[in-house]
Scaffold this motif. Sequence first.
Motif, PDB file in Angstrom:
ATOM      1  N   THR A  10       0.193  78.880  41.760  1.00 24.52           N
ATOM      2  CA  THR A  10      -0.044  80.274  41.353  1.00 24.52           C
ATOM      3  C   THR A  10       0.880  81.216  42.116  1.00 24.52           C
ATOM      4  O   THR A  10       1.462  82.156  41.544  1.00 24.52           O
ATOM      5  N   ALA A  11       1.062  80.971  43.426  1.00 25.72           N
ATOM      6  CA  ALA A  11       1.950  81.814  44.243  1.00 25.72           C
ATOM      7  C   ALA A  11       3.384  81.723  43.750  1.00 25.72           C
ATOM      8  O   ALA A  11       4.108  82.726  43.694  1.00 25.72           O
ATOM      9  N   VAL A  63       3.865  83.902  40.758  1.00 26.16           N
ATOM     10  CA  VAL A  63       3.890  85.342  41.050  1.00 26.16           C
ATOM     11  C   VAL A  63       5.214  85.739  41.701  1.00 26.16           C
ATOM     12  O   VAL A  63       5.802  86.777  41.351  1.00 26.16           O
ATOM     13  N   VAL A 123       8.088  80.876  49.454  1.00 22.51           N
ATOM     14  CA  VAL A 123       6.663  80.589  49.507  1.00 22.51           C
ATOM     15  C   VAL A 123       6.488  79.349  50.370  1.00 22.51           C
ATOM     16  O   VAL A 123       7.080  78.299  50.089  1.00 22.51           O
ATOM     17  N   LEU A 156      -1.108  88.463  43.518  1.00 24.26           N
ATOM     18  CA  LEU A 156      -1.453  87.125  43.982  1.00 24.26           C
ATOM     19  C   LEU A 156      -2.964  86.972  44.102  1.00 24.26           C
ATOM     20  O   LEU A 156      -3.544  85.980  43.630  1.00 24.26           O
TER      21      LEU A 156
END
Length: 616
Positions: free
Chosen positions: A508-509, A512, A520, A547
């Motif tokens: 998910t990060a 984004v 990340v 996020l």
Amino acid sequence: MNRLRSGKNWSVDAKYLLVLVVLFCAVFLTARLSILTDMGSDGEAAFWWSNAILLSVLLLNRRERWPLIFIVGYAANVAAHIHGRDSLPVSFALSGCDILETAISAYPFAKTAEHAIRFSRPRELARLCLVGALLAPAISAVCAAPVYRLFYVGVPSNFGVHWFLSNALGAIIVTPIILSFFNNDGYALLDRNQFPEVVGLLSLMFICTYAVFHNTSFPLFFILFPPLLLIVVRLGMNAGILGICIIAVFSVIFTAHGRGPMAMIQDARWERQVFLIQVLLASAVLCVSLVSVVLNERRLLEQAARKSEQLYRLLAENSRDIIVLTDLKHRREYISPAVQWMMGWDPKELVGTTYQDSIVHPDDVPAMTATLDALKSGEPAKSLTYRCQKKDGAYLWMEANISLYCDRITGGPIGYVNVVRNIAERKAAEERLQDAYLALEALASVDALTGTANRRHLNEALEHDWHRAIRTASPISLLLFDVDHFKLFNDLYGHLRGDDCLRQIAETARQVFRRSGDTVARFGGEEFAIVLPDTDRAGAYELAQRLRQAVEALGTEHAGSQHSFVTVSVGCATLVPEPGSDPNILMEAADRALYEAKRTGRNRVIDAFNPQLSTS
């Protein structure tokens, strides 16, 4: 040549005894004949060949036998002088001078006497001329002149000169002739294939010699040398010696009968005519020997060149490497056969072409040109890696070791030697190794569970972006976020579900934060960090909110959370770093903000430098 060398040390068998008897007779007779012609000629000996005969026998035997040969030669000389009615002191003294001359002449050949001596070799001919025909006769003449004057009255002042000339001519004429008769190379003249040419050329020599010495009108000596040189060139030195023997026989017979060029000399005594015949024969021997030296050296050079060529061709044609010779204009002059099985090209297809025209990959031509130009300007040999086209169109990686080759005479460069090796397998191995290295480097900087950057990579990225922000005076932001109540999640659902949860949040990060410069990373356990270069406070806060909302939207069940699903808390920090500052201040600020977000209820974003700006 070896027939006189069969005995061992001092053993005297019947054959060797016969040799000594023949030697005694030959030295005695020639010395006696010379002394006989000397009578009534004021000490002007017409010839003196006994020393040359003794020298020839010495050179045909091992050094161990020389003392006995010297004794026999000395005895024969003394006997000849006594028979010529010289007193004992004179006989012993003059014979001693002759033996001294012979010893000096033989000394340079002492170490080579075990081998066949050939005066077609420059070193041995030079020894005979300089020592045997100049130094030794001169020393013996200097010694003989005072002895002769001591015992005789009215000795002419030029006695020493006559001694020197007669002995020198004898050494030049007789020694090469005798040694050539014992040279095994002479048997080649009897070869069935060569015999007709031998007979024809010797017949030509016979006719020319007869024409010269039968004539009494003109001195036609020059006619003798063209056929003589032709014989040497075609048949060798031994045949040339036979030609000289023909000249000697005709010159003596016709001169004795008052015919030929010698008879044309006014008021010439017999001794003077014999002396001039010797000069002619000595000139012929020297001419034959010198031409033989040149031909022999040329033959040796041709043999060496042929052997060298065969050796290099053998190496080139059996080498697994491709050997290419080009001129200075890069035109290929030779290509070894290895090019056919390695690349499919016939060498004839590539000879005459240049690397710019064919085979070399166009992208590699500049590097090849630069390498060749550097070599031509004097730089040392070097290797070059480039691609070559096979006949089927595919390219192979090759490694070339290129060097200049120079003219042997001038020393100037005349082309390039290029030894080319197929390194396709090595290149593939290098590429596999590079891929493995990159993969290993990626593994060393990637978190194995989530696929995000690990702590090491995070520190490197933060350090790099921090210094870049200092140079550009731009803002840099750092987000730290933590999965709320993650320990309790593991206790409720197990570690496997916990790992799946972390992988979902990491993915998910990444969704984004899609910019190529964003990093990340898994900071540790359930904690993550995101480095955002060129991102101000508002932008960082907005991304942090996205996020948090994206994780919340996943709706991952979490019975231990007050929200009943998985949430994250985010600490956000933004700075425009000062020169000399430490990136740890940004890390510490983001960590404080994360702690505050968790303390104030979780599932929220806290800005480190604006705590009032908080959303959940």
